[in-house]
Design a protein around this motif. Structure first.
Motif, short mmCIF file in Angstrom:
data_model
loop_
_atom_site.label_atom_id
_atom_site.label_comp_id
_atom_site.label_asym_id
_atom_site.label_seq_id
_atom_site.Cartn_x
_atom_site.Cartn_y
_atom_site.Cartn_z
N CYS A 98 44.85 37.94 55.95
CA CYS A 98 44.26 36.64 55.67
C CYS A 98 44.69 36.15 54.29
O CYS A 98 45.11 35.01 54.11
CB CYS A 98 42.73 36.72 55.72
SG CYS A 98 42.07 36.59 57.37
N VAL A 99 44.58 37.04 53.31
CA VAL A 99 44.89 36.66 51.93
C VAL A 99 46.40 36.54 51.71
O VAL A 99 46.88 35.56 51.15
CB VAL A 99 44.34 37.71 50.94
CG1 VAL A 99 44.76 37.40 49.51
CG2 VAL A 99 42.82 37.77 51.04
N THR A 100 47.14 37.54 52.18
CA THR A 100 48.56 37.62 51.82
C THR A 100 49.45 36.73 52.67
O THR A 100 50.50 36.30 52.24
CB THR A 100 49.08 39.07 51.91
OG1 THR A 100 48.84 39.55 53.25
CG2 THR A 100 48.33 39.97 50.93
N ARG A 101 49.03 36.44 53.91
CA ARG A 101 49.93 35.67 54.78
C ARG A 101 49.35 34.36 55.29
O ARG A 101 50.08 33.45 55.63
CB ARG A 101 50.31 36.51 56.01
CG ARG A 101 51.18 37.68 55.67
CD ARG A 101 51.98 38.13 56.86
NE ARG A 101 52.32 39.53 56.75
CZ ARG A 101 52.57 40.32 57.78
NH1 ARG A 101 52.51 39.84 59.00
NH2 ARG A 101 52.88 41.57 57.59
N TRP A 102 48.03 34.29 55.42
CA TRP A 102 47.48 33.14 56.14
C TRP A 102 46.68 32.19 55.26
O TRP A 102 46.09 31.22 55.75
CB TRP A 102 46.60 33.63 57.32
CG TRP A 102 47.34 34.54 58.25
CD1 TRP A 102 48.68 34.50 58.52
CD2 TRP A 102 46.81 35.63 59.01
NE1 TRP A 102 49.01 35.50 59.41
CE2 TRP A 102 47.87 36.21 59.72
CE3 TRP A 102 45.52 36.17 59.16
CZ2 TRP A 102 47.71 37.30 60.58
CZ3 TRP A 102 45.36 37.25 60.01
CH2 TRP A 102 46.43 37.81 60.71
N GLY A 103 46.62 32.48 53.97
CA GLY A 103 45.97 31.55 53.04
C GLY A 103 44.47 31.43 53.20
O GLY A 103 43.89 30.41 52.82
N VAL A 104 43.85 32.45 53.76
CA VAL A 104 42.38 32.45 53.87
C VAL A 104 41.84 33.32 52.73
O VAL A 104 42.07 34.53 52.72
CB VAL A 104 41.91 33.01 55.23
CG1 VAL A 104 40.39 33.04 55.31
CG2 VAL A 104 42.50 32.19 56.36
N THR A 105 41.17 32.70 51.77
CA THR A 105 40.78 33.46 50.58
C THR A 105 39.28 33.45 50.33
O THR A 105 38.82 34.05 49.36
CB THR A 105 41.48 32.89 49.33
OG1 THR A 105 41.18 31.48 49.25
CG2 THR A 105 42.98 33.07 49.40
N ASP A 106 38.52 32.79 51.19
CA ASP A 106 37.06 32.73 50.98
C ASP A 106 36.48 34.15 51.03
O ASP A 106 36.60 34.85 52.04
CB ASP A 106 36.43 31.87 52.08
CG ASP A 106 34.94 31.72 51.87
OD1 ASP A 106 34.51 30.64 51.45
OD2 ASP A 106 34.20 32.71 52.11
#
Ligand SMILES: [Fe+2]
Ligand SMILES: [Fe+2]
Length: 196
Positions: free
Chosen positions: A92-100
């Motif tokens: 999520c963080v490293t590839r998909w831009g989901v950081t919540d």
């Protein structure tokens, strides 16, 4: 990432059966978010992405852990069924831009729970345990109970999960035991607490 993008992403990564499960978990997570006043969008996104790494190989997940050692913590030493939640949170963080952080936490601990679970952690754990296609003994009672008392339903679900792993002779993850102890304390505290 929008819900539509998350849906497309997991559709391309999962079998039809697991994709259906994912959509059912999303429906249940949104229903629980509505019931308990949690953020429905975050519940939906966390649910859509929770099993995104489930069909990766052991080797692929180990690679993700070694490339992201800080986020992976001790994942590789934990039981294999736990890995996919940690791997999905890293992707999520490293590839998909989901950081919540709330979404990441819920995804990371969706298989085991943990001590000090947030509302979103609890919602995703229960939505995964009670999604529409689940048919194990006791699931109906959990579906009812979680709409009345989320903490109590969570405690019962954790206890069942521990019993199930023990019965199969599987390896218990320490986080599940910690989650169960923590929920027992909280539920007992509420029952015995002074009225306010
Ligand atoms: Fe999962
Ligand atoms: Fe799942």
């Amino acid at each position: 990432m929008t819900q539509e993008q998350a849906r497309e992403l997991v559709k391309s990564r999962l079998s039809h059966k697991r994709y259906k499960h994912t959509l059912n978990v999303k429906d249940m997570a949104v229903a629980l978010a509505q019931r308990y006043g949690a953020d429905e969008e975050k519940a939906a996104l966390a649910a859509l992405l929770h099993d995104a790494a489930k069909e990766m190989t052991r080797q692929e997940m180990l690679q993700i852990f070694s490339d992201n050692a800080i986020m992976a913590k001790n994942a590789a030493q934990r039981p294999f069924p736990v890995w996919h939640g940690v791997a999905a949170a890293i992707l999520c963080v490293t590839r998909w831009g989901v950081t919540d952080p709330q979404i990441l936490s819920a995804i990371e601990c969706h298989t085991t729970g943990r001590a000090g679970m947030t509302l979103l952690d609890k919602i995703l754990y229960m939505a995964d345990a009670t999604s529409a296609e689940r048919s194990y003994p006791g699931v109906e009672a959990l579906r009812r109970e979680q709409m009345q008392n989320l903490d109590l339903a969570l405690l019962h679900s954790l206890e069942q999960s521990i019993g199930f792993v023990q019965e199969k002779g599987g390896e218990l993850d320490p986080e599940t035991l910690a989650a169960c102890r923590d929920m027992r304390r909280r539920v007992a505290g509420l029952a015995g607490g002074s009225p306010t």
